[in-house]
Design a protein around this motif. Structure first.
Motif, PDB file in Angstrom:
ATOM      1  N   ILE A  52       0.847  -1.192   0.000  1.00  0.00           N
ATOM      2  CA  ILE A  52       0.000   0.000   0.000  1.00  0.00           C
ATOM      3  C   ILE A  52       0.882   1.243   0.000  1.00  0.00           C
ATOM      4  N   ASP A  53       0.452   2.285  -0.687  1.00  0.00           N
ATOM      5  CA  ASP A  53       1.242   3.518  -0.796  1.00  0.00           C
ATOM      6  C   ASP A  53       0.895   4.554   0.255  1.00  0.00           C
ATOM      7  N   GLY A  54      -0.265   4.473   0.864  1.00  0.00           N
ATOM      8  CA  GLY A  54      -0.619   5.471   1.859  1.00  0.00           C
ATOM      9  C   GLY A  54      -2.004   5.240   2.427  1.00  0.00           C
ATOM     10  N   PHE A  55      -2.248   5.863   3.579  1.00  0.00           N
ATOM     11  CA  PHE A  55      -3.529   5.768   4.264  1.00  0.00           C
ATOM     12  C   PHE A  55      -4.113   7.170   4.442  1.00  0.00           C
ATOM     13  N   GLU A  56      -5.382   7.262   4.318  1.00  0.00           N
ATOM     14  CA  GLU A  56      -6.072   8.525   4.572  1.00  0.00           C
ATOM     15  C   GLU A  56      -6.068   8.807   6.072  1.00  0.00           C
ATOM     16  N   SER A  57      -5.538   9.952   6.455  1.00  0.00           N
ATOM     17  CA  SER A  57      -5.435  10.301   7.874  1.00  0.00           C
ATOM     18  C   SER A  57      -6.557  11.210   8.346  1.00  0.00           C
ATOM     19  N   VAL A  58      -7.184  11.921   7.407  1.00  0.00           N
ATOM     20  CA  VAL A  58      -8.271  12.838   7.748  1.00  0.00           C
ATOM     21  C   VAL A  58      -9.397  12.638   6.746  1.00  0.00           C
ATOM     22  N   ASN A  59     -10.617  12.566   7.263  1.00  0.00           N
ATOM     23  CA  ASN A  59     -11.788  12.486   6.392  1.00  0.00           C
ATOM     24  C   ASN A  59     -12.848  13.438   6.930  1.00  0.00           C
ATOM     25  N   GLY A  60     -13.128  14.490   6.168  1.00  0.00           N
ATOM     26  CA  GLY A  60     -14.115  15.463   6.645  1.00  0.00           C
ATOM     27  C   GLY A  60     -13.624  16.138   7.910  1.00  0.00           C
ATOM     28  N   ASP A  61     -14.447  16.106   8.945  1.00  0.00           N
ATOM     29  CA  ASP A  61     -14.076  16.733  10.211  1.00  0.00           C
ATOM     30  C   ASP A  61     -13.519  15.728  11.216  1.00  0.00           C
ATOM     31  N   THR A  62     -13.045  14.562  10.744  1.00  0.00           N
ATOM     32  CA  THR A  62     -12.514  13.522  11.618  1.00  0.00           C
ATOM     33  C   THR A  62     -11.034  13.308  11.326  1.00  0.00           C
ATOM     34  N   ILE A  63     -10.207  13.388  12.375  1.00  0.00           N
ATOM     35  CA  ILE A  63      -8.784  13.095  12.270  1.00  0.00           C
ATOM     36  C   ILE A  63      -8.543  11.724  12.892  1.00  0.00           C
ATOM     37  N   ASP A  64      -8.008  10.810  12.093  1.00  0.00           N
ATOM     38  CA  ASP A  64      -7.681   9.467  12.573  1.00  0.00           C
ATOM     39  C   ASP A  64      -6.243   9.489  13.089  1.00  0.00           C
ATOM     40  N   LEU A  65      -6.080   9.754  14.385  1.00  0.00           N
ATOM     41  CA  LEU A  65      -4.747   9.908  14.952  1.00  0.00           C
ATOM     42  C   LEU A  65      -3.948   8.611  14.886  1.00  0.00           C
TER      43      LEU A  65
END
Length: 252
Positions: free
Chosen positions: A63-76
């Motif tokens: 995998i090349d990367g992961f989404e860390s933020v979606n909308g108003d949610t930050i996946d710490l």
């Protein structure tokens, strides 16, 4: 999940292999939207996607990367994981209509001459520390409003049981208010100029709808009374139906 995992691995390998073999075309990146991976499904107290591959497995597969933020949610958890494994940190948003405002924007360090070079942008995207994001949890403030359309005045009386549609009152704007009342000055007044307008056509259409409703009621009532009277007379034998041919022959 065995077949699904194999399909994911094949897809990741194909994305890299196609660019390496051809040597031209658009470079491919395999990114993963991981917000739902770390969510708990309400009412079940279980992972949103049971049996889903872990981040470690996805990294091992390429995998090349992961989404860390979606909308108003930050996946710490994902953000820290990406930093630990030198993966790009980027943001995304599910904007499906005009009521979905953006909250985060991905930033990328790229040479001025490569601003519009797709392959150069993707190569820089994969390098550690080249990406980040801007985040605004509140989102942008609404700055445009739909103007009033007089063509809809005829329907206004059918949308409310009160008579508030007969006039428009405005004393500025405030986001948390149900009406445009403006900012309260804490001295018994408002900080914005008051605007008041009577919508005469809405009043005229209110009268028209009342008259139409009365006419429909009276017509329906007259038809119902006539139908009931006809049924009762028929039931009591007061209505003679046309004789059949056999009955006419018998009378002769």
């Amino acid at each position: 999940m065995k077949n699904s995992n194999e399909q994911l691995i094949a897809l990741m390998n194909l994305a890299d292999l196609r660019f390496l073999i051809t040597g031209h075309g658009l470079m491919s990146l395999v990114m993963f939207s991981t917000i739902k991976l770390t969510d708990i499904e309400g009412g079940y107290d279980q992972w949103r996607i049971p049996g889903h591959p872990t981040r470690e497995e996805l990294v091992a597969w390429g995998i090349d990367g992961f989404e860390s933020v979606n909308g108003d949610t930050i996946d710490l958890a994902t953000l820290y994981f990406s930093q630990k494994h030198d993966l790009p940190i980027y943001a995304a948003g599910d904007i499906h209509g005009p009521t979905h405002e953006p909250h985060a924007w991905t930033t990328l360090l790229v040479d001025e001459g490569d601003r519009f070079n797709q392959n150069a942008i993707l190569k820089q995207f994969k390098k550690p520390g080249r990406t980040s994001f801007l985040f605004n949890g509140e989102g942008p403030i609404e700055r445009s409003w739909v103007p009033r359309n007089p063509a809809w005045d005829k329907w206004a009386p059918l949308t409310a049981i009160n008579f508030g549609y007969l006039y428009d009152e405005q004393r500025g704007t405030i986001r948390l208010a149900m009406a445009d009342l403006g900012m309260y000055s804490f001295t018994g007044e408002f900080c914005h100029e008051r605007h008041f307008a009577v919508r005469y056509w809405r009043g005229i259409w209110f009268i028209i709808w009342v008259v139409l409703a009365f006419l429909i009621y009276e017509v329906s009532r007259a038809v119902s009374v006539w139908a009931w009277a006809w049924f009762m007379r028929k039931r009591e034998g007061r209505i003679r139906l046309p004789l059949s041919e056999d009955e006419e022959v018998g009378l002769r």
